[in-house]
Design an enzyme around this catalytic site. Structure first.
Site, PDB file in Angstrom:
ATOM      1  N   TYR A   1       0.842  -1.207   0.000  1.00 59.63           N
ATOM      2  CA  TYR A   1       0.000   0.000   0.000  1.00 59.63           C
ATOM      3  C   TYR A   1       0.878   1.258   0.000  1.00 59.63           C
ATOM      4  O   TYR A   1       0.706   2.160  -0.823  1.00 59.63           O
ATOM      5  CB  TYR A   1      -0.902  -0.026   1.235  1.00 59.63           C
TER       6      TYR A   1
ATOM      7  N   LYS B   1       1.190   4.247  -2.771  1.00 58.30           N
ATOM      8  CA  LYS B   1       0.818   5.625  -2.425  1.00 58.30           C
ATOM      9  C   LYS B   1       2.025   6.563  -2.542  1.00 58.30           C
ATOM     10  O   LYS B   1       1.855   7.754  -2.854  1.00 58.30           O
ATOM     11  CB  LYS B   1       0.195   5.679  -1.030  1.00 58.30           C
TER      12      LYS B   1
ATOM     13  N   THR C   1     -14.292   4.634   7.292  1.00 55.30           N
ATOM     14  CA  THR C   1     -15.047   4.429   6.041  1.00 55.30           C
ATOM     15  C   THR C   1     -15.471   2.960   5.965  1.00 55.30           C
ATOM     16  O   THR C   1     -14.960   2.117   6.720  1.00 55.30           O
ATOM     17  CB  THR C   1     -14.163   4.746   4.810  1.00 55.30           C
ATOM     18  N   PRO C   2     -16.355   2.622   5.026  1.00 53.79           N
ATOM     19  CA  PRO C   2     -16.745   1.210   4.893  1.00 53.79           C
ATOM     20  C   PRO C   2     -15.546   0.278   4.698  1.00 53.79           C
ATOM     21  O   PRO C   2     -15.526  -0.833   5.238  1.00 53.79           O
ATOM     22  CB  PRO C   2     -17.649   1.217   3.667  1.00 53.79           C
TER      23      PRO C   2
HETATM   24  P1  NAD Z   1     -14.159   2.789   0.596  1.00 54.00           P
HETATM   25  O1  NAD Z   1     -14.023   1.342   0.593  1.00 54.00           O
HETATM   26  O2  NAD Z   1     -15.019   3.310   1.664  1.00 54.00           O
HETATM   27  O3  NAD Z   1     -14.671   3.182  -0.846  1.00 54.00           O
HETATM   28  C1  NAD Z   1     -13.997   2.679  -1.939  1.00 54.00           C
HETATM   29  C2  NAD Z   1     -14.857   2.824  -3.183  1.00 54.00           C
HETATM   30  O4  NAD Z   1     -14.020   2.469  -4.273  1.00 54.00           O
HETATM   31  C3  NAD Z   1     -16.049   1.868  -3.222  1.00 54.00           C
HETATM   32  O5  NAD Z   1     -17.226   2.603  -3.509  1.00 54.00           O
HETATM   33  C4  NAD Z   1     -15.699   0.920  -4.372  1.00 54.00           C
HETATM   34  O6  NAD Z   1     -16.815   0.469  -5.103  1.00 54.00           O
HETATM   35  C5  NAD Z   1     -14.799   1.805  -5.224  1.00 54.00           C
HETATM   36  N1  NAD Z   1     -13.920   1.056  -6.123  1.00 54.00           N
HETATM   37  C6  NAD Z   1     -13.251  -0.082  -5.855  1.00 54.00           C
HETATM   38  N2  NAD Z   1     -12.588  -0.499  -6.960  1.00 54.00           N
HETATM   39  C7  NAD Z   1     -12.834   0.422  -7.928  1.00 54.00           C
HETATM   40  C8  NAD Z   1     -12.449   0.538  -9.295  1.00 54.00           C
HETATM   41  N3  NAD Z   1     -11.671  -0.386  -9.882  1.00 54.00           N
HETATM   42  N4  NAD Z   1     -12.915   1.602 -10.005  1.00 54.00           N
HETATM   43  C9  NAD Z   1     -13.708   2.518  -9.426  1.00 54.00           C
HETATM   44  N5  NAD Z   1     -14.117   2.463  -8.137  1.00 54.00           N
HETATM   45  C10 NAD Z   1     -13.676   1.427  -7.402  1.00 54.00           C
HETATM   46  O7  NAD Z   1     -12.712   3.468   0.610  1.00 54.00           O
HETATM   47  P2  NAD Z   1     -12.144   4.745   1.398  1.00 54.00           P
HETATM   48  O8  NAD Z   1     -11.651   4.265   2.713  1.00 54.00           O
HETATM   49  O9  NAD Z   1     -13.078   5.893   1.321  1.00 54.00           O
HETATM   50  O10 NAD Z   1     -10.821   5.050   0.547  1.00 54.00           O
HETATM   51  C11 NAD Z   1     -10.836   5.890  -0.583  1.00 54.00           C
HETATM   52  C12 NAD Z   1      -9.395   6.260  -0.909  1.00 54.00           C
HETATM   53  O11 NAD Z   1      -8.795   6.896   0.227  1.00 54.00           O
HETATM   54  C13 NAD Z   1      -8.486   5.089  -1.251  1.00 54.00           C
HETATM   55  O12 NAD Z   1      -7.576   5.479  -2.271  1.00 54.00           O
HETATM   56  C14 NAD Z   1      -7.722   4.848   0.032  1.00 54.00           C
HETATM   57  O13 NAD Z   1      -6.486   4.239  -0.172  1.00 54.00           O
HETATM   58  C15 NAD Z   1      -7.567   6.275   0.518  1.00 54.00           C
HETATM   59  N6  NAD Z   1      -7.284   6.416   1.958  1.00 54.00           N
HETATM   60  C16 NAD Z   1      -8.146   5.883   2.859  1.00 54.00           C
HETATM   61  C17 NAD Z   1      -7.856   6.015   4.211  1.00 54.00           C
HETATM   62  C18 NAD Z   1      -8.758   5.431   5.256  1.00 54.00           C
HETATM   63  O14 NAD Z   1      -8.308   5.322   6.423  1.00 54.00           O
HETATM   64  N7  NAD Z   1      -9.990   5.071   4.944  1.00 54.00           N
HETATM   65  C19 NAD Z   1      -6.693   6.691   4.619  1.00 54.00           C
HETATM   66  C20 NAD Z   1      -5.848   7.218   3.667  1.00 54.00           C
HETATM   67  C21 NAD Z   1      -6.152   7.079   2.316  1.00 54.00           C
END
Ligand code: NAD
Length: 250
Positions: A152, A156, A187-188
């Site tokens: 990951y 990133k 988040t989910p």
């Molecule tokens: P999430 O699981 O809540 O939502 C992810 C969404 O991505 C879902 O709706 C899913 O259907 C969609 N998805 C999956 N594969 C896909 C594809 N091939 N094309 C288009 N859509 C696709 O995720 P989140 O936690 O909101 O994370 C969103 C972003 O934020 C990610 O890049 C994650 O790495 C980053 N992030 C998250 C956190 C955290 O703690 N949640 C922290 C830092 C960064």
């Protein structure tokens, strides 16, 4: 109305941070194109300003679908590449399939999206003076290492490099590109990772313990920064990895 008159596309807008971003951008006056792999999640019925949100199914790993979408849309003012996946494990746990999947979803997708949408964004920047790409990175990247986040963090870190490269190439033409680096956000997908742990309650406690503010972030904690980076308020800012991490990297 910090995004009034702007058209902004958000990936992974079905849930979590992408959905909050789509709602936040609409709230600030943008016309939003909310996309996700799972079209069933793209339901904004009843949402405030939901009328400003157009939804489309898009797999950000599908280069042909991305090109088709870019050809069918007006030139964008803002692009938020949000989609990504968290692989759990050390370098010894990464299969070839894991490697291909994370590179494709977390990094190559943002390159493909940028390649497809940058020509229109440059046209828009020529007309209006500015356009902005925001790529979702993480505090787990070139900024900080975390256990079980090698793949990951590597992807990133790549997102930060990609963002700086785009920023450098188009700095004289009004197109800016920055990377957002959040802390742990409720988040989910995070809830899914917690549920899969051997001891979910302990896993949740551990995630909270690494946040010095004593709580997880919410998607809404990120929205003001997302809006700022997509808006003209950040017009003198490009090529930056912006931390919103609740104090983890103090
Ligand atoms: P999430 O699981 O809540 O939502 C992810 C969404 O991505 C879902 O709706 C899913 O259907 C969609 N998805 C999956 N594969 C896909 C594809 N091939 N094309 C288009 N859509 C696709 O995720 P989140 O936690 O909101 O994370 C969103 C972003 O934020 C990610 O890049 C994650 O790495 C980053 N992030 C998250 C956190 C955290 O703690 N949640 C922290 C830092 C960064």
């Amino acid at each position: 109305m910090r995004l009034k008159g702007k058209t902004v596309l958000v990936t992974a807008a079905g849930q979590g941070i992408g959905r909050a971003a789509a709602l936040g951008c609409a709230e600030e006056g943008a016309q939003v194109i909310a996309t996700d792999l799972n079209g069933d999640l793209l339901d904004y019925t009843g949402a405030r300003n939901g009328g400003q949100i157009e939804t489309r199914t898009l797999d950000v790993c599908d280069g042909a679908a991305i090109r088709k979408m870019a050809a069918s849309l007006p030139d964008l003012d803002g692009l938020f590449n949000c989609a990504g996946f968290v692989h759990h494990g050390t370098v010894l746990d990464i299969s070839d399939a894991d490697l291909d999947f994370s590179l494709a979803l977390n990094l190559a997708s943002m390159l493909r999206m940028s390649r497809a949408f940058v020509p229109g964004m440059l046209r828009q920047a020529e007309r209006t003076g500015t356009a902005s790409i925001l790529n979702m990175a993480s505090m787990a990247s070139s900024i900080k290492g975390f256990p079980n986040r090698t793949l990951y963090g590597a992807t990133k870190a790549g997102v930060i490099g990609l963002s700086k490269g785009i920023a450098a190439d188009f700095v004289t033409r009004g197109l800016r590109c920055n990377a957002l680096c959040p802390g742990t956000i409720d988040t989910p997908s995070l809830r899914g990772r917690i549920a899969q742990a051997a001891d979910p309650e302990a896993a949740r406690r551990d995630f909270i313990a690494r946040q010095p503010m004593g709580r997880l972030g919410t998607p809404e904690d990120l929205v003001p920064m997302i809006v700022y980076l997509l808006s003209d308020e950040s017009r003198f800012m490009t090529g930056q990895a912006v931390l919103v991490d609740g104090g983890v990297t103090i």
